[in-house]
Motif scaffolding. Sequence first.
Motif, PDB file in Angstrom:
ATOM      1  N   TYR A 121       1.079 -11.702  -6.492  1.00 22.60           N
ATOM      2  CA  TYR A 121       2.358 -12.388  -6.319  1.00 22.60           C
ATOM      3  C   TYR A 121       2.362 -13.250  -5.057  1.00 22.60           C
ATOM      4  O   TYR A 121       2.953 -14.340  -5.047  1.00 22.60           O
ATOM      5  N   VAL A 122       1.698 -12.779  -3.992  1.00 19.29           N
ATOM      6  CA  VAL A 122       1.656 -13.565  -2.749  1.00 19.29           C
ATOM      7  C   VAL A 122       0.398 -14.439  -2.693  1.00 19.29           C
ATOM      8  O   VAL A 122       0.061 -14.974  -1.638  1.00 19.29           O
ATOM      9  N   ASN A 123      -0.288 -14.537  -3.834  1.00 17.53           N
ATOM     10  CA  ASN A 123      -1.464 -15.404  -3.961  1.00 17.53           C
ATOM     11  C   ASN A 123      -2.601 -15.028  -2.999  1.00 17.53           C
ATOM     12  O   ASN A 123      -3.226 -15.888  -2.379  1.00 17.53           O
ATOM     13  N   LYS A 124      -2.846 -13.740  -2.881  1.00 17.67           N
ATOM     14  CA  LYS A 124      -3.942 -13.244  -2.053  1.00 17.67           C
ATOM     15  C   LYS A 124      -4.747 -12.231  -2.853  1.00 17.67           C
ATOM     16  O   LYS A 124      -4.312 -11.762  -3.914  1.00 17.67           O
ATOM     17  N   ASP A 125      -5.941 -11.917  -2.325  1.00 23.37           N
ATOM     18  CA  ASP A 125      -6.778 -10.945  -3.014  1.00 23.37           C
ATOM     19  C   ASP A 125      -7.135  -9.803  -2.059  1.00 23.37           C
ATOM     20  O   ASP A 125      -6.743  -9.794  -0.891  1.00 23.37           O
ATOM     21  N   GLU A 126      -7.889  -8.833  -2.578  1.00 23.98           N
ATOM     22  CA  GLU A 126      -8.226  -7.658  -1.771  1.00 23.98           C
ATOM     23  C   GLU A 126      -9.154  -8.024  -0.612  1.00 23.98           C
ATOM     24  O   GLU A 126      -9.145  -7.355   0.421  1.00 23.98           O
TER      25      GLU A 126
ATOM     26  N   ILE B 281       0.862  -1.191   0.000  1.00 24.42           N
ATOM     27  CA  ILE B 281       0.000   0.000   0.000  1.00 24.42           C
ATOM     28  C   ILE B 281       0.893   1.233   0.000  1.00 24.42           C
ATOM     29  O   ILE B 281       1.761   1.381   0.870  1.00 24.42           O
ATOM     30  N   LEU B 282       0.690   2.086  -0.965  1.00 17.79           N
ATOM     31  CA  LEU B 282       1.422   3.338  -1.050  1.00 17.79           C
ATOM     32  C   LEU B 282       0.427   4.486  -1.088  1.00 17.79           C
ATOM     33  O   LEU B 282      -0.330   4.608  -2.057  1.00 17.79           O
ATOM     34  N   GLU B 283       0.420   5.277  -0.024  1.00 17.28           N
ATOM     35  CA  GLU B 283      -0.469   6.445   0.070  1.00 17.28           C
ATOM     36  C   GLU B 283      -1.914   6.055  -0.212  1.00 17.28           C
ATOM     37  O   GLU B 283      -2.623   6.716  -0.969  1.00 17.28           O
ATOM     38  N   GLY B 284      -2.336   4.950   0.397  1.00 17.77           N
ATOM     39  CA  GLY B 284      -3.726   4.518   0.304  1.00 17.77           C
ATOM     40  C   GLY B 284      -4.073   3.675  -0.903  1.00 17.77           C
ATOM     41  O   GLY B 284      -5.195   3.176  -1.007  1.00 17.77           O
ATOM     42  N   ASN B 285      -3.130   3.492  -1.820  1.00 20.98           N
ATOM     43  CA  ASN B 285      -3.382   2.722  -3.039  1.00 20.98           C
ATOM     44  C   ASN B 285      -2.799   1.316  -2.905  1.00 20.98           C
ATOM     45  O   ASN B 285      -1.606   1.151  -2.623  1.00 20.98           O
ATOM     46  N   VAL B 286      -3.646   0.306  -3.115  1.00 20.41           N
ATOM     47  CA  VAL B 286      -3.239  -1.094  -2.978  1.00 20.41           C
ATOM     48  C   VAL B 286      -2.661  -1.600  -4.300  1.00 20.41           C
ATOM     49  O   VAL B 286      -3.231  -1.368  -5.372  1.00 20.41           O
ATOM     50  N   SER B 287      -1.519  -2.286  -4.198  1.00 19.38           N
ATOM     51  CA  SER B 287      -0.903  -2.872  -5.381  1.00 19.38           C
ATOM     52  C   SER B 287      -1.493  -4.258  -5.623  1.00 19.38           C
ATOM     53  O   SER B 287      -1.216  -5.208  -4.886  1.00 19.38           O
ATOM     54  N   LYS B 288      -2.275  -4.375  -6.687  1.00 18.05           N
ATOM     55  CA  LYS B 288      -2.882  -5.667  -7.016  1.00 18.05           C
ATOM     56  C   LYS B 288      -1.824  -6.663  -7.490  1.00 18.05           C
ATOM     57  O   LYS B 288      -1.971  -7.874  -7.292  1.00 18.05           O
ATOM     58  N   ARG B 289      -0.766  -6.166  -8.094  1.00 14.49           N
ATOM     59  CA  ARG B 289       0.298  -7.050  -8.574  1.00 14.49           C
ATOM     60  C   ARG B 289       0.986  -7.740  -7.404  1.00 14.49           C
ATOM     61  O   ARG B 289       1.327  -8.919  -7.493  1.00 14.49           O
ATOM     62  N   VAL B 290       1.200  -7.000  -6.314  1.00 12.89           N
ATOM     63  CA  VAL B 290       1.832  -7.600  -5.141  1.00 12.89           C
ATOM     64  C   VAL B 290       0.910  -8.642  -4.517  1.00 12.89           C
ATOM     65  O   VAL B 290       1.346  -9.724  -4.110  1.00 12.89           O
ATOM     66  N   LEU B 291      -0.389  -8.326  -4.454  1.00 14.76           N
ATOM     67  CA  LEU B 291      -1.349  -9.299  -3.915  1.00 14.76           C
ATOM     68  C   LEU B 291      -1.356 -10.577  -4.748  1.00 14.76           C
ATOM     69  O   LEU B 291      -1.383 -11.692  -4.210  1.00 14.76           O
TER      70      LEU B 291
ATOM     71  N   PHE C  40      -0.619   5.108   4.836  1.00 11.90           N
ATOM     72  CA  PHE C  40       0.372   5.765   3.984  1.00 11.90           C
ATOM     73  C   PHE C  40       1.309   4.743   3.358  1.00 11.90           C
ATOM     74  O   PHE C  40       1.656   4.841   2.181  1.00 11.90           O
ATOM     75  N   TYR C  41       1.746   3.749   4.136  1.00 14.37           N
ATOM     76  CA  TYR C  41       2.642   2.730   3.610  1.00 14.37           C
ATOM     77  C   TYR C  41       2.439   1.416   4.345  1.00 14.37           C
ATOM     78  O   TYR C  41       2.319   1.388   5.578  1.00 14.37           O
ATOM     79  N   ALA C  42       2.381   0.330   3.593  1.00 11.35           N
ATOM     80  CA  ALA C  42       2.334  -1.011   4.165  1.00 11.35           C
ATOM     81  C   ALA C  42       3.074  -1.956   3.229  1.00 11.35           C
ATOM     82  O   ALA C  42       3.067  -1.768   2.013  1.00 11.35           O
ATOM     83  N   SER C  43       3.717  -2.965   3.810  1.00 15.32           N
ATOM     84  CA  SER C  43       4.444  -3.942   3.010  1.00 15.32           C
ATOM     85  C   SER C  43       4.052  -5.350   3.440  1.00 15.32           C
ATOM     86  O   SER C  43       3.495  -5.559   4.530  1.00 15.32           O
ATOM     87  N   ILE C  44       4.357  -6.313   2.578  1.00 18.14           N
ATOM     88  CA  ILE C  44       4.080  -7.716   2.879  1.00 18.14           C
ATOM     89  C   ILE C  44       5.216  -8.564   2.308  1.00 18.14           C
ATOM     90  O   ILE C  44       5.758  -8.241   1.248  1.00 18.14           O
ATOM     91  N   ASP C  45       5.596  -9.609   3.046  1.00 18.74           N
ATOM     92  CA  ASP C  45       6.637 -10.486   2.530  1.00 18.74           C
ATOM     93  C   ASP C  45       6.019 -11.814   2.091  1.00 18.74           C
ATOM     94  O   ASP C  45       4.805 -12.017   2.166  1.00 18.74           O
ATOM     95  N   GLU C  46       6.859 -12.715   1.635  1.00 17.60           N
ATOM     96  CA  GLU C  46       6.356 -13.977   1.097  1.00 17.60           C
ATOM     97  C   GLU C  46       5.813 -14.903   2.179  1.00 17.60           C
ATOM     98  O   GLU C  46       5.148 -15.891   1.867  1.00 17.60           O
ATOM     99  N   ASN C  47       6.108 -14.567   3.422  1.00 20.22           N
ATOM    100  CA  ASN C  47       5.531 -15.312   4.546  1.00 20.22           C
ATOM    101  C   ASN C  47       4.214 -14.699   5.012  1.00 20.22           C
ATOM    102  O   ASN C  47       3.692 -15.067   6.070  1.00 20.22           O
ATOM    103  N   LEU C  48       3.725 -13.730   4.233  1.00 24.75           N
ATOM    104  CA  LEU C  48       2.468 -13.019   4.497  1.00 24.75           C
ATOM    105  C   LEU C  48       2.526 -12.184   5.775  1.00 24.75           C
ATOM    106  O   LEU C  48       1.495 -11.906   6.383  1.00 24.75           O
ATOM    107  N   LYS C  49       3.726 -11.784   6.155  1.00 22.49           N
ATOM    108  CA  LYS C  49       3.874 -10.884   7.299  1.00 22.49           C
ATOM    109  C   LYS C  49       3.592  -9.464   6.826  1.00 22.49           C
ATOM    110  O   LYS C  49       4.251  -8.939   5.934  1.00 22.49           O
TER     111      LYS C  49
END
Length: 237
Positions: free
Chosen positions: A189-194, A177-187, A212-221
Amino acid sequence: MELVKDLLLVTGRIVTIFPLLLVMGLVMGRRSIGELPVFDFLVVLALGAVVGADIADPEIEHIPTGYAIIFIGLMQRIVSLLVIKYKTFGKWITFKPTVVISNGNLIVSNLHQVRYSIDNILQMLREKDIFHMEEVELAILEANGRLTVHKSPLKASVTVEDLGLTKTDQSIAYPLILEGNVSKRVLEYVNKDEAWLDEQLIARGLQSEDIFYASIDENLKLHISQPTLDTIPPIEH
């Protein structure tokens, strides 16, 4: 014939002006070449304009150009000495260090103040081999535009041999998530949806548009940068 004369004149100017620039560069010191504070950047621009005009236009008087180069170099030298002797003067002509990350959380107001985007900060962290923002205890944007990072003590690098452990690969955190916008490509990639993401955020009492900012790793953290209430360290020049 006139063209040949002009070319020879330009050649003579290049041959004489570059040794002068080299001497002035050595006189001005290493600081002006390496980090380029604001005033030194202006000096470089001025020198470039003076030398460029002198080389390109044979009708410009050559001796005044040499004088201008010497005067600009000496002025930079004097200003650098004043900066060393008078700390307040130094603060007037340069930027101050700015804390942009505290305890893994972005200081959004400071980012806006220095006009840096989250993308700029993420790139600078990656250049330091940092892919998890929560590893950062303190990140300071220095006056020269570089990012100084102090990792959390628990995340500091250690020698695995000292611990008698086998080194394992650490997953990379991807900007979700960057400034409130969710990256569908990242979701994807980690095999998840909105819908999954909404569940995670609701459980924390949050909505994506408020982040403002959120990240996720391949362990879904999931790491979410929260507005920090911590006292920001007073970093001075």
